[in-house]
Design a protein around this motif. Sequence first.
Motif, short mmCIF file in Angstrom:
data_model
loop_
_atom_site.label_atom_id
_atom_site.label_comp_id
_atom_site.label_asym_id
_atom_site.label_seq_id
_atom_site.Cartn_x
_atom_site.Cartn_y
_atom_site.Cartn_z
N ALA A 359 0.83 -1.20 0.00
CA ALA A 359 0.00 0.00 0.00
C ALA A 359 0.87 1.26 0.00
N PHE A 360 1.99 1.23 0.72
CA PHE A 360 2.93 2.35 0.69
C PHE A 360 3.48 2.53 -0.72
N GLN A 361 3.88 1.43 -1.34
CA GLN A 361 4.41 1.51 -2.70
C GLN A 361 3.38 2.16 -3.64
N LEU A 397 6.09 -1.88 9.54
CA LEU A 397 5.86 -2.30 8.16
C LEU A 397 7.13 -2.08 7.35
N VAL A 398 7.28 -2.85 6.28
CA VAL A 398 8.51 -2.80 5.49
C VAL A 398 8.22 -2.06 4.19
N ASN A 399 8.81 -0.86 4.05
CA ASN A 399 8.53 0.04 2.93
C ASN A 399 9.41 -0.26 1.73
N PHE A 400 8.86 -0.11 0.54
CA PHE A 400 9.65 -0.27 -0.68
C PHE A 400 8.97 0.51 -1.80
N THR A 401 9.70 0.77 -2.88
CA THR A 401 9.13 1.50 -4.02
C THR A 401 9.07 0.66 -5.28
N LEU A 435 10.91 9.64 1.23
CA LEU A 435 9.63 9.21 1.80
C LEU A 435 9.75 7.82 2.42
N MET A 436 10.50 6.95 1.75
CA MET A 436 10.68 5.58 2.23
C MET A 436 11.49 5.54 3.53
N TYR A 437 12.51 6.39 3.63
CA TYR A 437 13.37 6.38 4.82
C TYR A 437 12.72 7.07 6.02
N VAL A 444 13.57 -0.35 2.35
CA VAL A 444 14.23 -1.41 1.58
C VAL A 444 14.76 -0.82 0.27
N VAL A 445 16.04 -0.98 0.03
CA VAL A 445 16.65 -0.62 -1.24
C VAL A 445 16.70 -1.87 -2.11
#
Length: 596
Positions: A359-361, A397-401, A435-437, A444-445
């Motif tokens: 959902a963040f992505q 939660l684990v964020n990613f793009t 935004l992710m950091y 996650v990179v």
Amino acid sequence: MNKLTGVLLAVTATLGVLGCSQQNDREVAQDIDAQLQHSVATAPISEQLPHYLERDIKDEVFYFVMPDRFYNGDRSNDLGSANKPESYGGFDPSSKGHYHGGDMRGLKQKLPYLQQMGITALWMTPIMRNQAVQGDSSGYHGYWVLDFTEIDPHLGSNQDLIDLIDAAHALNMKVFFDIIANHTADVIKFKECHGENGDQWLHKTPGLCDYKSKAQLANGDAYTVFVPEGKEHLKVPAWLNDPKYYNNQGDSMWHGESALYGDFAGLDDINTEHPDVVTGLIDVFKDIVTEFKPDGFRIDTVKHVNLEFWQQFSPAILAHAKQQGIPQFFMFGEVYDGEPKNLSKFVTEGKLQSILDFAFQGAVYRSLIDNQGSDELAKLFAQDSLYNGEYGDASTLVNFTGNHDMGRFAYMLNAKHPNMTEAEKLARIKLSNALMYFSRGIPVVYYGDEQGFVGDGNDKDARQDMMPSKVASYNDDDLLGTNSTTADDNFDQRHVLYQNLVSLANIYGQHKTLRHGVQQVVYSQSTPGIFALTRTDDQYQYLFVANTANTEQAVDLTMTEQDYQPVVRAEDKTESAGIININLAPLSYAIYRSKR
């Protein structure tokens, strides 16, 4: 003192001043990217954080890597194991669907590259022994597991894996395994689809066996199930070779009951409702924890497994990890869904600590690629309370793009805006990273993003080589921020995006509240423009303000705290009577801190 250490200390010292001093903006504000442009700056924040065994998951920066596509440290294992024919071959560096030679030794050699970028946790795609070839492709990605007790010979030996983990731990970095409980490699066949010997295709639809429902099975309408001769003992542990432990209902249609009981693109779907399977799989992954001592698991295809399985699995593995001396063991699941109401149930009901935040992505995509309002982010974060429960909440939660399945953020940006300038693409990528950091959750990179990789799409088209590639469709890509191509060695620590991640990691590592503070959205709008949030603990409040528009934007914010000092400076900022006026350049962000 070497050059890299000197640069690091200079950057760290400056950040300390920015975070703690009460001097005015003009005296202390620095543009971190400009500070780093003439030298190779590094950010080994793992050296500044608590010991990996004691470190909270909120302190991590993940690097998600496909080992086969990273670096070849041992060419003797490129073909796998000749002693195990099912795990031999499939090596073709010119094909995007085959093994390319990356391995555990290669990853170990490149750990300093990752540490100096500010990475604290390495997450690898599945590494257990695979069926080397299925159809016209190979198991380079790791998702066709045959043996849950040893790593794929294309990647090295169990000892090579242990050596990698030991080396990472020596640098105070963590290592996470990608695991699968939903399926194994495709070994079981159906006579109605695959013929008497399992080597034909009899069905009208290429590659698809029609799904047979539970109702059909109850009425006697089932496939004739068998294991082809010579393949009866391929899987380890041995109980996995018995077809009774699989659903055997044909291929998933990705909806309805087939999403739980159907084969995932032909892979043998494990019957995780069977009590013997529940016990057996828990024991499988307990043994992996015991032998290799990883720091956690990313769990594949979570939504394709019944919820009751996770309710038993997660507490059992966490308890075992603690018994093995890994008190901060952490698991997060892959639930490929963009709706928080669907994602959150795997935390609140499924007892998983966290999930990948698709959902963040999606919100970042809509804000920075689809040019919708910055309130897309606010709408996402307004649903964070859905995750509150005994085992986790939205803060972990684990964020990613972008990733190996959906493709890279740069590809999505390029596909939507093919005529956008490179400068604007880089600015949008940098803002997506910020935004992710600095939003709640763990960043996650995706490997190669720091080198400007773009790709031609998703899946195989997003799995380029970091080492010099021989894949023509990779090598014709126009990488961002560099004149190199994927035909070159792509471990350039001077790359503008690598250095962007260095600067983000330095800020992230120096300011604990940006990792642990409670988040509150304080401003958003229905058009591209300002988005603002605070991160607050009992000592400090940080104000993060981003501009998602490609024009300068200004905002007046009424804040309860006073005297905000810059961490990352806006183009202009004034403050009086509890009102902060901030002017932000296009596609930029600012961070300020106030004492509580």
